[in-house]
Write a protein that holds these residues in place. Structure first.
Motif, PDB file in Angstrom:
ATOM      1  N   UNK A  68     -46.301  -0.075  18.416  1.00  0.00           N
ATOM      2  CA  UNK A  68     -44.818   0.150  18.194  1.00  0.00           C
ATOM      3  C   UNK A  68     -45.036  -1.462  18.185  1.00  0.00           C
ATOM      4  N   UNK A  69     -44.061  -2.283  16.989  1.00  0.00           N
ATOM      5  CA  UNK A  69     -44.491  -2.951  16.755  1.00  0.00           C
ATOM      6  C   UNK A  69     -41.763  -2.983  16.999  1.00  0.00           C
ATOM      7  N   UNK A  70     -41.820  -4.045  17.727  1.00  0.00           N
ATOM      8  CA  UNK A  70     -39.696  -4.260  17.968  1.00  0.00           C
ATOM      9  C   UNK A  70     -40.201  -5.259  17.501  1.00  0.00           C
ATOM     10  N   UNK A  71     -38.308  -5.680  17.459  1.00  0.00           N
ATOM     11  CA  UNK A  71     -37.920  -6.307  17.242  1.00  0.00           C
ATOM     12  C   UNK A  71     -36.163  -6.498  18.122  1.00  0.00           C
ATOM     13  N   UNK A  72     -35.668  -7.139  19.167  1.00  0.00           N
ATOM     14  CA  UNK A  72     -35.347  -6.894  20.343  1.00  0.00           C
ATOM     15  C   UNK A  72     -34.412  -8.154  19.976  1.00  0.00           C
ATOM     16  N   UNK A  73     -32.363  -7.684  19.886  1.00  0.00           N
ATOM     17  CA  UNK A  73     -31.416  -8.788  20.131  1.00  0.00           C
ATOM     18  C   UNK A  73     -31.265  -9.586  21.348  1.00  0.00           C
ATOM     19  N   UNK A  74     -31.037 -10.104  22.010  1.00  0.00           N
ATOM     20  CA  UNK A  74     -30.105 -10.784  24.057  1.00  0.00           C
ATOM     21  C   UNK A  74     -29.637 -11.520  23.138  1.00  0.00           C
ATOM     22  N   UNK A  75     -28.543 -11.487  24.267  1.00  0.00           N
ATOM     23  CA  UNK A  75     -27.119 -12.491  24.407  1.00  0.00           C
ATOM     24  C   UNK A  75     -28.412 -13.922  24.543  1.00  0.00           C
ATOM     25  N   UNK A  76     -28.335 -14.715  23.961  1.00  0.00           N
ATOM     26  CA  UNK A  76     -28.779 -16.091  24.343  1.00  0.00           C
ATOM     27  C   UNK A  76     -27.832 -16.193  25.656  1.00  0.00           C
ATOM     28  N   UNK A  77     -26.714 -16.698  25.959  1.00  0.00           N
ATOM     29  CA  UNK A  77     -26.401 -17.514  26.993  1.00  0.00           C
ATOM     30  C   UNK A  77     -26.684 -16.821  27.988  1.00  0.00           C
ATOM     31  N   UNK A  78     -26.882 -15.633  28.273  1.00  0.00           N
ATOM     32  CA  UNK A  78     -27.569 -14.891  29.731  1.00  0.00           C
ATOM     33  C   UNK A  78     -28.815 -14.919  29.857  1.00  0.00           C
TER      34      UNK A  78
ATOM     35  N   UNK B 294     -28.157 -17.054  14.436  1.00  0.00           N
ATOM     36  CA  UNK B 294     -26.796 -16.725  14.882  1.00  0.00           C
ATOM     37  C   UNK B 294     -26.219 -14.798  14.989  1.00  0.00           C
ATOM     38  N   UNK B 295     -25.838 -14.091  15.806  1.00  0.00           N
ATOM     39  CA  UNK B 295     -25.516 -12.860  15.768  1.00  0.00           C
ATOM     40  C   UNK B 295     -24.838 -12.162  14.185  1.00  0.00           C
ATOM     41  N   UNK B 296     -25.575 -11.665  13.607  1.00  0.00           N
ATOM     42  CA  UNK B 296     -25.079 -11.048  12.264  1.00  0.00           C
ATOM     43  C   UNK B 296     -24.070 -10.266  12.894  1.00  0.00           C
ATOM     44  N   UNK B 297     -23.306  -9.596  11.595  1.00  0.00           N
ATOM     45  CA  UNK B 297     -22.625  -8.370  11.980  1.00  0.00           C
ATOM     46  C   UNK B 297     -22.480  -7.903  13.034  1.00  0.00           C
ATOM     47  N   UNK B 298     -23.822  -6.851  12.593  1.00  0.00           N
ATOM     48  CA  UNK B 298     -24.377  -5.186  12.484  1.00  0.00           C
ATOM     49  C   UNK B 298     -24.783  -5.887  14.330  1.00  0.00           C
ATOM     50  N   UNK B 299     -25.561  -6.876  14.749  1.00  0.00           N
ATOM     51  CA  UNK B 299     -26.212  -7.386  16.326  1.00  0.00           C
ATOM     52  C   UNK B 299     -25.119  -7.456  16.587  1.00  0.00           C
ATOM     53  N   UNK B 300     -24.178  -8.187  16.245  1.00  0.00           N
ATOM     54  CA  UNK B 300     -23.057  -8.282  17.362  1.00  0.00           C
ATOM     55  C   UNK B 300     -22.417  -7.165  17.886  1.00  0.00           C
ATOM     56  N   UNK B 301     -22.591  -6.163  16.308  1.00  0.00           N
ATOM     57  CA  UNK B 301     -21.393  -4.866  17.134  1.00  0.00           C
ATOM     58  C   UNK B 301     -21.899  -4.243  18.039  1.00  0.00           C
ATOM     59  N   UNK B 302     -23.198  -4.092  18.271  1.00  0.00           N
ATOM     60  CA  UNK B 302     -24.002  -4.245  18.791  1.00  0.00           C
ATOM     61  C   UNK B 302     -23.610  -4.141  20.369  1.00  0.00           C
ATOM     62  N   UNK B 303     -23.761  -5.964  20.025  1.00  0.00           N
ATOM     63  CA  UNK B 303     -23.970  -6.282  21.957  1.00  0.00           C
ATOM     64  C   UNK B 303     -22.825  -6.846  22.809  1.00  0.00           C
ATOM     65  N   UNK B 304     -22.042  -6.370  21.579  1.00  0.00           N
ATOM     66  CA  UNK B 304     -20.783  -6.615  21.702  1.00  0.00           C
ATOM     67  C   UNK B 304     -20.002  -8.570  21.323  1.00  0.00           C
ATOM     68  N   UNK B 305     -20.747  -8.707  20.155  1.00  0.00           N
ATOM     69  CA  UNK B 305     -20.555 -10.336  20.932  1.00  0.00           C
ATOM     70  C   UNK B 305     -19.588 -10.250  19.075  1.00  0.00           C
ATOM     71  N   UNK B 306     -19.009 -11.497  18.973  1.00  0.00           N
ATOM     72  CA  UNK B 306     -18.379 -12.010  17.651  1.00  0.00           C
ATOM     73  C   UNK B 306     -19.317 -12.454  16.660  1.00  0.00           C
ATOM     74  N   UNK B 307     -19.829 -11.964  15.562  1.00  0.00           N
ATOM     75  CA  UNK B 307     -20.784 -12.443  14.505  1.00  0.00           C
ATOM     76  C   UNK B 307     -20.908 -13.665  14.799  1.00  0.00           C
ATOM     77  N   UNK B 308     -21.885 -14.662  14.847  1.00  0.00           N
ATOM     78  CA  UNK B 308     -21.557 -15.857  14.331  1.00  0.00           C
ATOM     79  C   UNK B 308     -22.230 -16.124  16.229  1.00  0.00           C
ATOM     80  N   UNK B 309     -22.258 -15.761  17.220  1.00  0.00           N
ATOM     81  CA  UNK B 309     -22.666 -16.376  18.616  1.00  0.00           C
ATOM     82  C   UNK B 309     -24.053 -15.964  18.409  1.00  0.00           C
TER      83      UNK B 309
END
Lengths: 251, 251
Positions: free
Chosen positions: A154-164, A122-137
């Motif tokens: 480099x070591x990276x952590x990336x988040x993507x909208x799961x549905x798309x 589930x997207x945290x508040x911060x991740x949701x804000x960056x991805x334009x989602x609602x927290x919990x999506x």
DNA sequence: TTAAAATGTCTATTGATATAGACAACCATA
DNA sequence: TATGGTTGTCTATATCAATAGACATTTTAA
């Protein structure tokens, strides 16, 4: 390069600060190497000279050089001196069209991108804000390690909208690149919207992945990419070994 | 924030690495404070808990907290706990219209720019290349210190073509800003052409000017500004205290 | 061949770092 | 006014970091 008054940088080490002298000296020499200070000779100055320069005992300098040898940066040869092994610093341009692999380009022979871990959460508040989602999506999180010529960069952590972007982990694992993974999933192009750059000490986990020693510095880039319509497609936190890269921002 | 597997970051310190445990712990706590990890209570966890968390003796934690108290970041109160004093991190946007003073804007009440030193000298090969001059041509070098609310934020070294910007030192001293100094000398506007960002440990001189302790990290921005015709007017190397700023690049 | 210059190894000593345990002093609150 | 939780102080001990000096070994160049 000189200090304020023009005086050269003698006594650049301090005692009783929690950082051992040999480590401070190792850091200075590493930086001097990376800025090309010893390019004329291809060697580090003799131990006795370094000891005089830093105002310490020769044994302390030897500890510093031993650490650098351990890192593979120098190699001591009895009777000759201490030779410099590597000195490259990858340049990483940050523009609207920033891509990791293409950005490094011809600076390295072999680029690799390894997928260390994948999770849907589930997207945290911060991740949701960056991805334009609602927290919990739902979002997909990828943990990746990027290497240039076998050397971790480099070591990276990336988040993507799961549905798309369902299946982006597998796509990354085969293509070893975010750009290719996006293309596989029907997103041929994307742009870098914002990048935040900070610096910090490496965590134990990042130290292990990036093959760093404690006290090592990370350049941290928090970036958001969008598709051509401006819809966020990725938010990532990339940690770069600071002595192996520099960022270039062209306006 | 968690590591690869999701496990929280225990044992984030390492022994026998030339960096004292108390300093590694101080660095971790400082960062935890700046990321807001303890915002709920406004206090650092109890010494015994931190000792358990980091796997060290309570006295070692006390050394770390003593160092942070010395920096003014925390304040220990007997019987209550260890209170957090500050936690701000200035945001410094990097765009085509990057200006230091305006960029900080309303994030600080009082901005100051101090001229530490001024000199006219021959351009080195590197400086000449950046400013589009021939090596050996005259340039003016300014050593400046920028403060936000009395707190040192960055130490910069800037070079200007001497012929075009004679008297820029005096102009900077009165206006306390590069933008104002340029305006005084008949350059009402300029743009940021390129910015290179790296990170490194602070030199002894920078430590003193920026009121840092050894092991502290600098964000280093090497920047070139041009006038509206694209002619280089300034090349500068700015060293920022990494725990007090972040850069934002908007594309 | 020799000498100078460089790194490698060893012993000894001092000060800083870290652990361990015990207890005092102080604060908030039940 | 107790009591539990917290920081402050003290002693003791082991290990790491740094200095000091002496000498061996290897390479380069005179």
């Amino acid at each position: 390069m000189a200090g304020r008054g023009g005086m050269a940088g003698l006594k650049q080490v301090q005692r009783q600060t929690g950082v051992a002298l040999w480590r401070q000296i190792a850091d200075r020499i590493r930086e001097a190497i990376s800025t090309g200070a010893y390019d004329e000779t291809g060697m580090v100055p003799p131990e006795t000279m370094l000891a005089l320069q830093f105002g310490v005992n020769r044994h302390t300098v030897r500890s510093a050089l031993a650490a650098l040898a351990q890192e593979g940066i120098v190699r001591a040869v009895q009777g000759r001196g201490t030779l410099i092994e590597r000195k490259e610093r990858l340049n990483f341009p940050i523009t609207r069209r920033t891509r990791f692999t293409a950005g490094i380009g011809d600076q390295a022979r072999e680029m690799r991108g390894l997928l260390l871990d994948e999770a849907q959460e589930e997207a945290s508040a911060e991740i949701a804000r960056w991805l334009g989602l609602k927290p919990g999506e739902q979002v997909i999180r990828l943990e990746t390690l990027r290497q240039a010529d076998k050397r971790p960069v480099s070591r990276a952590t990336s988040w993507f909208p799961a549905e798309r972007f369902a299946g982006i982990g597998a796509a990354y694992r085969t293509g070893e690149s975010i750009t290719k993974a996006f293309a596989d999933l029907g997103l041929p192009d994307y742009v870098r919207a914002t990048t935040e750059v900070t610096a910090a000490h490496a965590s134990a986990a990042d130290m292990a992945d990036l093959e760093l020693t404690p006290g090592a510095i990370l350049l941290i880039a928090k970036a958001m990419n969008t598709d051509l319509e401006g819809v966020p497609v990725q938010y990532s936190i990339s940690r770069f070994a600071a002595d192996r890269v520099q960022f270039t921002i062209e306006n």
